[in-house]
Enzyme design. Structure first.
Site, PDB file in Angstrom:
ATOM      1  N   ASN A   1       0.835  -1.198   0.000  1.00  0.00           N
ATOM      2  CA  ASN A   1       0.000   0.000   0.000  1.00  0.00           C
ATOM      3  C   ASN A   1       0.871   1.251   0.000  1.00  0.00           C
ATOM      4  O   ASN A   1       1.975   1.272   0.524  1.00  0.00           O
ATOM      5  CB  ASN A   1      -0.979  -0.002   1.189  1.00  0.00           C
TER       6      ASN A   1
ATOM      7  N   CYS B   1       5.931   5.521   8.618  1.00  0.00           N
ATOM      8  CA  CYS B   1       5.180   5.210   7.405  1.00  0.00           C
ATOM      9  C   CYS B   1       6.098   5.341   6.196  1.00  0.00           C
ATOM     10  O   CYS B   1       6.664   6.413   5.967  1.00  0.00           O
ATOM     11  CB  CYS B   1       3.995   6.159   7.250  1.00  0.00           C
TER      12      CYS B   1
ATOM     13  N   GLY C   1       2.492  -9.673   9.554  1.00  0.00           N
ATOM     14  CA  GLY C   1       2.346 -11.066   9.118  1.00  0.00           C
ATOM     15  C   GLY C   1       1.700 -11.985  10.131  1.00  0.00           C
ATOM     16  O   GLY C   1       1.850 -13.206  10.041  1.00  0.00           O
TER      17      GLY C   1
ATOM     18  N   THR D   1      -3.388  -7.344   7.261  1.00  0.00           N
ATOM     19  CA  THR D   1      -3.450  -8.095   6.003  1.00  0.00           C
ATOM     20  C   THR D   1      -4.187  -9.433   6.145  1.00  0.00           C
ATOM     21  O   THR D   1      -4.996  -9.794   5.289  1.00  0.00           O
ATOM     22  CB  THR D   1      -2.012  -8.314   5.474  1.00  0.00           C
TER      23      THR D   1
HETATM   24  C1  LIG Z   1      -3.754  -0.511   3.502  1.00  0.00           C
HETATM   25  C2  LIG Z   1      -2.912  -0.305   4.725  1.00  0.00           C
HETATM   26  C3  LIG Z   1      -2.942   0.925   5.360  1.00  0.00           C
HETATM   27  C4  LIG Z   1      -2.172   1.143   6.511  1.00  0.00           C
HETATM   28  N1  LIG Z   1      -2.234   2.354   7.119  1.00  0.00           N
HETATM   29  C5  LIG Z   1      -1.522   2.557   8.261  1.00  0.00           C
HETATM   30  C6  LIG Z   1      -1.604   3.786   8.955  1.00  0.00           C
HETATM   31  O1  LIG Z   1      -2.368   4.688   8.592  1.00  0.00           O
HETATM   32  N2  LIG Z   1      -0.840   3.950  10.061  1.00  0.00           N
HETATM   33  C7  LIG Z   1      -0.005   2.962  10.534  1.00  0.00           C
HETATM   34  O2  LIG Z   1       0.660   3.157  11.564  1.00  0.00           O
HETATM   35  N3  LIG Z   1       0.083   1.774   9.895  1.00  0.00           N
HETATM   36  C8  LIG Z   1      -0.655   1.556   8.789  1.00  0.00           C
HETATM   37  N4  LIG Z   1      -0.570   0.344   8.156  1.00  0.00           N
HETATM   38  C9  LIG Z   1       0.373  -0.677   8.672  1.00  0.00           C
HETATM   39  C10 LIG Z   1      -0.317  -1.686   9.570  1.00  0.00           C
HETATM   40  O3  LIG Z   1      -0.816  -1.060  10.728  1.00  0.00           O
HETATM   41  C11 LIG Z   1       0.672  -2.805   9.973  1.00  0.00           C
HETATM   42  O4  LIG Z   1       1.753  -2.222  10.709  1.00  0.00           O
HETATM   43  C12 LIG Z   1       1.246  -3.544   8.779  1.00  0.00           C
HETATM   44  O5  LIG Z   1       0.274  -3.716   7.768  1.00  0.00           O
HETATM   45  C13 LIG Z   1       1.789  -4.928   9.169  1.00  0.00           C
HETATM   46  O6  LIG Z   1       0.755  -5.757   9.643  1.00  0.00           O
HETATM   47  P1  LIG Z   1       0.057  -6.907   8.726  1.00  0.00           P
HETATM   48  O7  LIG Z   1       1.163  -7.705   8.115  1.00  0.00           O
HETATM   49  O8  LIG Z   1      -0.789  -7.692   9.671  1.00  0.00           O
HETATM   50  O9  LIG Z   1      -0.765  -6.200   7.703  1.00  0.00           O
HETATM   51  C14 LIG Z   1      -1.343   0.098   7.006  1.00  0.00           C
HETATM   52  C15 LIG Z   1      -1.332  -1.134   6.370  1.00  0.00           C
HETATM   53  C16 LIG Z   1      -2.099  -1.357   5.243  1.00  0.00           C
HETATM   54  C17 LIG Z   1      -2.063  -2.706   4.576  1.00  0.00           C
END
Ligand SMILES: Cc1cc2nc3c(=O)[nH]c(=O)nc-3n(C[C@H](O)[C@H](O)[C@H](O)COP(=O)(O)O)c2cc1C
Length: 318
Positions: free
Chosen positions: A82, A147, A258, A280
């Site tokens: 993203n 970010c 993950g 995710t």
């Molecule tokens: C579409 C999307 C938008 C995200 N927006 C933010 C955000 O606004 N602020 C933030 O701290 N992390 C954001 N993240 C990161 C997630 O909070 C998380 O740290 C990251 O996706 C890893 O976790 P996962 O593997 O379970 O997705 C975003 C992730 C995705 C996929």
């Protein structure tokens, strides 16, 4: 409707309870930032069995974020890329929504960020203003300096900038725990340096980690898209950061990256995370995600002779 969902999806068991940041979490599996940026569905997420919800990133004013397309699925890798770029309604509308709907029946994290156009000085004021507006609703506040898809006009994780942020927020703060969200791409020496600052400023915890710019181990052709990668390939790198933080400090860690199964959650807990979050896997696995992880965690705890999640935290470090 919410009560019906809760009946189906919530897993109630004392072994899942975690006490962290002075708050009781009924289970350790939360929704990561980015999913409910504007606090539109916190109650529904709680009804799906999540133990806590983190809203945001919230910025001071509304912001469009990057041009579309900006979100890509990589199904071969159970991953996503993203580059949303902090799109959101801004703090005033988010606050009105929280006032109107009330906070959810689970702990609420509020993730705060700066405007994409802000310079280093303006950024400090951005964090201060969002903190001021939204911290009354929060069980913890996250300062998001990691970010990878917002414009880099200055080094957001430089020691000077971090010190200025924490000093400013602590001056405003009565008693809301403040934590910082870090990325998976910094070398261990930089993480150690950040931890020293965090500890010296009385910051209360770490969220590890945000998305990665690395594409290592990613098979899908969509890997060419720029942005932050989340999901399967982030699992191990994020756990490595959790292990590093937990072995260097006593700060509570929220582990994220993950987490798609009880095993993945348990791995992060044993590496030192008191709580875990995911985004995710929720997209790929749907509404039963938290329930399946919580049920699986109970089985893993029993298998290994731990009487609670809390008893398992950090046990892989010993
Ligand atoms: C579409 C999307 C938008 C995200 N927006 C933010 C955000 O606004 N602020 C933030 O701290 N992390 C954001 N993240 C990161 C997630 O909070 C998380 O740290 C990251 O996706 C890893 O976790 P996962 O593997 O379970 O997705 C975003 C992730 C995705 C996929």
């Amino acid at each position: 409707m919410r009560a019906a969902l809760e009946n189906v999806y919530s897993v109630d068991h004392p072994a899942l309870e975690v006490n962290c940041f002075g708050t009781r979490f009924s289970n350790p599996v939360g929704v990561a930032a980015g999913f409910d940026k504007n606090a539109e569905c916190t109650h529904a997420l709680a009804a799906l069995g999540f133990g806590f919800v983190e809203i945001g990133t919230v910025t001071p004013y509304p912001q469009d974020g990057n041009d579309r397309p900006r979100l890509f699925r990589l199904p071969e890798d159970e991953a996503m890329i993203n580059r949303m770029g902090f799109n959101g309604d801004g703090m005033t509308r988010v606050r009105s929504r929280l006032e109107r709907d009330g906070t959810p029946p689970v702990p609420l994290g509020v993730n705060v960020g700066k405007m994409n156009t802000s310079n280093e000085e303006e950024a400090i004021e951005d964090y201060r203003r969002v903190f001021d507006r939204l911290s009354p609703f929060a069980d913890y506040v996250v300062v998001n300096v990691s970010c990878p898809n917002t414009p880099d006009t200055f080094d957001e994780s430089s020691p000077e900038h971090l010190m200025a942020i924490f000093e400013t927020l602590e001056a405003e703060n009565d008693d809301v725990p403040i934590v910082v969200k870090i990325g998976p791409d910094s070398p261990p020496a930089s993480v150690r340096e950040l931890l020293e600052i965090v500890e010296s400023q009385g910051v209360d915890g770490i969220v590890a980690t945000n998305t990665t710019t690395s594409r290592e181990g990613v098979r899908s052709p969509t890997r060419e898209q720029w942005g932050g990668l989340s999901g399967g390939p982030l699992r191990e790198p994020a756990t490595d950061v959790i292990r590093l933080v937990a072995s260097e400090t006593d700060l509570p860690v929220i582990g994220v990256g993950g987490v798609d199964s009880a095993e993945a959650a348990y791995e992060k807990i044993r590496a030192g995370a008191s709580l875990v979050q995911l985004y995710t896997a929720f997209v790929y696995n749907g509404p039963a995600t938290a329930r399946e992880i919580n049920r699986g965690l109970l089985a893993l705890l029993e298998r290994d002779g731990f009487d609670s999640v809390e008893a398992a935290v950090g046990t892989a470090l010993e």
